[in-house]
Motif scaffolding. Structure first.
Motif, PDB file in Angstrom:
ATOM      1  N   VAL A  96      39.729  11.337  39.603  1.00 34.40           N
ATOM      2  CA  VAL A  96      40.435  12.664  39.451  1.00 34.40           C
ATOM      3  C   VAL A  96      39.221  13.479  39.018  1.00 34.40           C
ATOM      4  CG1 VAL A  96      41.977  13.953  38.149  1.00 34.40           C
ATOM      5  CG2 VAL A  96      42.556  11.857  38.715  1.00 34.40           C
ATOM      6  N   TYR A  97      39.040  14.559  39.888  1.00 36.24           N
ATOM      7  CA  TYR A  97      37.816  15.261  39.705  1.00 36.24           C
ATOM      8  C   TYR A  97      38.143  16.587  38.919  1.00 36.24           C
ATOM      9  CZ  TYR A  97      35.791  12.169  43.109  1.00 36.24           C
ATOM     10  OH  TYR A  97      35.409  10.948  43.535  1.00 36.24           O
ATOM     11  N   ASP A  98      37.614  16.877  37.891  1.00 35.55           N
ATOM     12  CA  ASP A  98      37.891  17.993  36.896  1.00 35.55           C
ATOM     13  C   ASP A  98      36.925  19.040  37.342  1.00 35.55           C
ATOM     14  OD1 ASP A  98      39.135  19.812  35.059  1.00 35.55           O
ATOM     15  OD2 ASP A  98      37.774  18.931  33.477  1.00 35.55           O
ATOM     16  N   TYR A  99      37.259  20.157  37.756  1.00 40.00           N
ATOM     17  CA  TYR A  99      36.411  21.284  37.904  1.00 40.00           C
ATOM     18  C   TYR A  99      36.683  22.638  37.273  1.00 40.00           C
ATOM     19  CZ  TYR A  99      34.729  19.198  42.291  1.00 40.00           C
ATOM     20  OH  TYR A  99      34.265  17.936  43.152  1.00 40.00           O
ATOM     21  N   LYS A 100      35.706  23.293  36.799  1.00 43.08           N
ATOM     22  CA  LYS A 100      35.775  24.570  36.230  1.00 43.08           C
ATOM     23  C   LYS A 100      35.658  25.697  37.110  1.00 43.08           C
ATOM     24  CE  LYS A 100      35.716  22.301  32.310  1.00 43.08           C
ATOM     25  NZ  LYS A 100      37.038  22.005  31.422  1.00 43.08           N
ATOM     26  N   GLY A 101      36.187  26.804  37.082  1.00 47.71           N
ATOM     27  CA  GLY A 101      36.200  28.026  38.050  1.00 47.71           C
ATOM     28  C   GLY A 101      35.973  29.297  37.429  1.00 47.71           C
ATOM     29  N   VAL A 102      35.317  29.900  38.367  1.00 45.12           N
ATOM     30  CA  VAL A 102      35.115  31.476  38.226  1.00 45.12           C
ATOM     31  C   VAL A 102      35.382  32.346  39.234  1.00 45.12           C
ATOM     32  CG1 VAL A 102      33.331  33.308  38.216  1.00 45.12           C
ATOM     33  CG2 VAL A 102      32.946  31.097  36.723  1.00 45.12           C
ATOM     34  N   VAL A 103      36.346  33.183  38.838  1.00 44.04           N
ATOM     35  CA  VAL A 103      36.984  33.931  40.168  1.00 44.04           C
ATOM     36  C   VAL A 103      36.122  35.119  40.604  1.00 44.04           C
ATOM     37  CG1 VAL A 103      39.028  35.293  40.761  1.00 44.04           C
ATOM     38  CG2 VAL A 103      39.085  33.187  39.580  1.00 44.04           C
ATOM     39  N   ILE A 104      35.756  35.274  41.878  1.00 49.54           N
ATOM     40  CA  ILE A 104      35.073  36.505  42.524  1.00 49.54           C
ATOM     41  C   ILE A 104      36.055  37.409  43.056  1.00 49.54           C
ATOM     42  CG2 ILE A 104      32.986  37.141  43.402  1.00 49.54           C
ATOM     43  CD1 ILE A 104      32.285  35.711  40.871  1.00 49.54           C
ATOM     44  N   SER A 105      36.046  38.628  42.828  1.00 52.58           N
ATOM     45  CA  SER A 105      36.603  39.653  43.850  1.00 52.58           C
ATOM     46  C   SER A 105      35.685  40.220  44.718  1.00 52.58           C
ATOM     47  CB  SER A 105      37.379  40.660  42.916  1.00 52.58           C
ATOM     48  OG  SER A 105      37.485  41.965  43.563  1.00 52.58           O
ATOM     49  N   ILE A 106      35.968  39.962  46.013  1.00 51.10           N
ATOM     50  CA  ILE A 106      35.046  40.200  47.054  1.00 51.10           C
ATOM     51  C   ILE A 106      35.167  42.016  47.189  1.00 51.10           C
ATOM     52  CG2 ILE A 106      34.694  40.289  49.347  1.00 51.10           C
ATOM     53  CD1 ILE A 106      35.677  37.547  49.793  1.00 51.10           C
ATOM     54  N   SER A 107      36.358  42.476  46.988  1.00 54.55           N
ATOM     55  CA  SER A 107      36.223  44.018  46.777  1.00 54.55           C
ATOM     56  C   SER A 107      35.471  44.652  45.805  1.00 54.55           C
ATOM     57  CB  SER A 107      37.660  44.410  46.976  1.00 54.55           C
ATOM     58  OG  SER A 107      38.182  44.138  45.840  1.00 54.55           O
ATOM     59  N   GLU A 108      35.664  44.170  44.655  1.00 55.02           N
ATOM     60  CA  GLU A 108      34.872  44.592  43.389  1.00 55.02           C
ATOM     61  C   GLU A 108      33.699  44.245  43.667  1.00 55.02           C
ATOM     62  OE1 GLU A 108      34.444  43.849  38.593  1.00 55.02           O
ATOM     63  OE2 GLU A 108      36.188  42.953  39.781  1.00 55.02           O
TER      64      GLU A 108
END
Length: 216
Positions: A96-108
């Motif tokens: 089970v691979y636990d990933y953290k994440g950062v969301v990037i808005s392409i428009s912004e």
């Protein structure tokens, strides 16, 4: 040239151009056309400064997995992921691979600054050929700035995530946080305006367009 004429001849067309192109950029089919390019740029920005971390992208967010404007950069340390792989091989069970994440808005980060710069150039006095050259150069510089913005945003996300085997001191964490918030939308707009001022203006053409008397 009086203020009313300036507003009607330059400011109003710029606003119309900006909102029209912004509206077009919200069409899902249009967003899909450029999504892949900016997804790769965002992924490369994350990878270049974090050799010990594995990254992958996921379209959209957890709440909106098919959102054509959002890309989630998932990450964890390579050492941690390797332990999961080794344990999976030893036990024969799927890891089970636990990933953290950062969301990037392409428009912004990318599209809105480019549209804003294009709209400013289109109403600026000058020859079309030079406008096109300025658009190319300015566009590349804006994308370069967005690249740095993504990079610092991801670095702060890593510092904030508390990844296994990685620790950050208070000063280092504050530095990442400061850089992440300093390169905000307001900063991006300022950069666009500076590039427009540096690339687009020529005194002789401004004098002709606005009927200004300039002492040589």
């Amino acid at each position: 040239m009086n203020i009313k004429r300036i507003l009607l001849r330059y400011f109003l067309p710029m606003i119309v151009c900006f909102f029209l192109l912004s509206f077009i950029s919200l069409i899902p089919a249009v967003q899909h056309s450029y999504y892949g390019l900016f997804e790769k740029i965002a992924l490369h920005a994350a990878e270049t400064s974090n050799a010990d971390i594995y990254f992958k992208t996921r379209k959209g967010t957890e709440e909106a997995p098919n959102h054509p404007d959002k890309v989630t950069l998932l990450f964890n340390t390579k050492a941690y992921l390797q332990t999961i792989i080794d344990r999976s091989k030893a036990t024969g069970q799927q890891g089970v691979y636990d990933y953290k994440g950062v969301v990037i808005s392409i428009s912004e980060y990318f599209i809105t600054p480019l549209i804003f710069f294009f709209s400013l150039l289109m109403v600026t006095p000058g020859k079309l050929t030079r406008k096109l050259l300025n658009l190319l150069l300015g566009g590349l510089l804006i994308i370069g700035f967005a690249y740095l913005t993504v990079r610092f945003r991801v670095n702060f996300g890593i510092a904030e995530a508390g990844l296994p085997g990685m620790s950050f001191g208070p000063r280092e964490f504050k530095a990442y946080k400061l850089l992440s918030f300093a390169l905000s939308s307001v900063t991006t707009i300022t950069v666009v305006l500076l590039l427009w001022g540096l690339l687009a203006f020529r005194k002789s053409e401004l004098r002709k367009a606005f009927n200004w008397e300039v002492n040589e």
